[in-house]
Every structure is written in structure tokens, then in C-alpha cells.
Write a protein that holds these residues in place. Sequence first.
Motif, PDB file in Angstrom:
ATOM      1  N   LEU A  61     -34.099  52.786  87.893  1.00  0.00           N
ATOM      2  CA  LEU A  61     -34.916  51.746  87.288  1.00  0.00           C
ATOM      3  C   LEU A  61     -36.331  52.295  87.092  1.00  0.00           C
ATOM      4  O   LEU A  61     -36.906  52.847  88.039  1.00  0.00           O
ATOM      5  N   PRO A  62     -36.908  52.180  85.887  1.00  0.00           N
ATOM      6  CA  PRO A  62     -38.255  52.726  85.663  1.00  0.00           C
ATOM      7  C   PRO A  62     -39.294  51.988  86.505  1.00  0.00           C
ATOM      8  O   PRO A  62     -39.335  50.761  86.517  1.00  0.00           O
ATOM      9  N   HIS A  63     -40.116  52.749  87.205  1.00  0.00           N
ATOM     10  CA  HIS A  63     -41.134  52.165  88.077  1.00  0.00           C
ATOM     11  C   HIS A  63     -42.224  53.200  88.344  1.00  0.00           C
ATOM     12  O   HIS A  63     -42.063  54.377  88.049  1.00  0.00           O
ATOM     13  N   LYS A  64     -43.308  52.728  88.913  1.00  0.00           N
ATOM     14  CA  LYS A  64     -44.380  53.591  89.393  1.00  0.00           C
ATOM     15  C   LYS A  64     -44.594  53.246  90.854  1.00  0.00           C
ATOM     16  O   LYS A  64     -44.358  52.127  91.285  1.00  0.00           O
ATOM     17  N   LYS A  65     -45.056  54.221  91.627  1.00  0.00           N
ATOM     18  CA  LYS A  65     -45.297  53.965  93.041  1.00  0.00           C
ATOM     19  C   LYS A  65     -46.603  54.614  93.461  1.00  0.00           C
ATOM     20  O   LYS A  65     -46.821  55.803  93.244  1.00  0.00           O
ATOM     21  N   ARG A  66     -47.487  53.825  94.029  1.00  0.00           N
ATOM     22  CA  ARG A  66     -48.740  54.294  94.620  1.00  0.00           C
ATOM     23  C   ARG A  66     -48.722  53.879  96.076  1.00  0.00           C
ATOM     24  O   ARG A  66     -48.773  52.691  96.383  1.00  0.00           O
ATOM     25  N   GLY A  67     -48.583  54.845  96.939  1.00  0.00           N
ATOM     26  CA  GLY A  67     -48.475  54.515  98.357  1.00  0.00           C
ATOM     27  C   GLY A  67     -47.206  53.721  98.587  1.00  0.00           C
ATOM     28  O   GLY A  67     -46.121  54.159  98.243  1.00  0.00           O
ATOM     29  N   ASN A  68     -47.342  52.538  99.155  1.00  0.00           N
ATOM     30  CA  ASN A  68     -46.180  51.672  99.399  1.00  0.00           C
ATOM     31  C   ASN A  68     -45.994  50.615  98.320  1.00  0.00           C
ATOM     32  O   ASN A  68     -45.167  49.734  98.464  1.00  0.00           O
ATOM     33  N   ARG A  69     -46.781  50.691  97.262  1.00  0.00           N
ATOM     34  CA  ARG A  69     -46.769  49.637  96.240  1.00  0.00           C
ATOM     35  C   ARG A  69     -45.964  50.053  95.007  1.00  0.00           C
ATOM     36  O   ARG A  69     -46.269  51.044  94.362  1.00  0.00           O
TER      37      ARG A  69
END
Length: 97
Positions: free
Chosen positions: A63-71
Motif C-alpha cells: 500500500l503506498p505510504h510515507k513514514k516519518r518516525g512512527n507516523r
Amino acid sequence: MSNPFEPINARLNNLEALTLEVLQLLRSANQTDTDEIGGIELARQVTRLSAARIYTLVSERKLPHKKRGNRLTFRRSELLTWLDEGNRAEQKGGFEL
């Protein structure tokens, strides 16, 4: 003597201005919707999947997503594209027995 078509011309000009205004509003609304960025709730709203299923697809990198740290963040346009890519090819010639 006044032009008998002047009232008609004024109304047509008013209709043209209103039409252009509506088109501009529709275009700006479409851009806002497709460029929207959000979290898990946006992903649930767009895909109609449960949070658990979304987390599973994210962990499998499906699934397309972005992740910064735990977010986790999702872009509406990417989710819609992902959904469109999942279309099955239509079966030609009806059902096979």
C-alpha cells in the motif's frame, strides 16, 4: 431607440460569468481532494479497509505510504491510483463451464 436584444445579452453574460465561477470551484475542489494527505483514517476512508488490514498491507509494502518516525501518512491520489490498479481484467465471452 434601444437595442431589444440588450437584456438577453446581459443575461447571457451573467450566465457565462456564473458558469466560469462554478467550473473554477469544481476544479479547485478536485485538486484539494486528490492532493489531500492524512493518516490511517484517510486510508480507511478511501480504501474502505480495516485499520488492521491497512497496517498489514503497509508492512508488506503493498500500500503506498510515507513514514516519518512512527507516523504513517497517505496521499489520497496515491491510494486512488492503487485502487484503480487493482481492477481485474474483464472476462470475454461470458462464463466458462
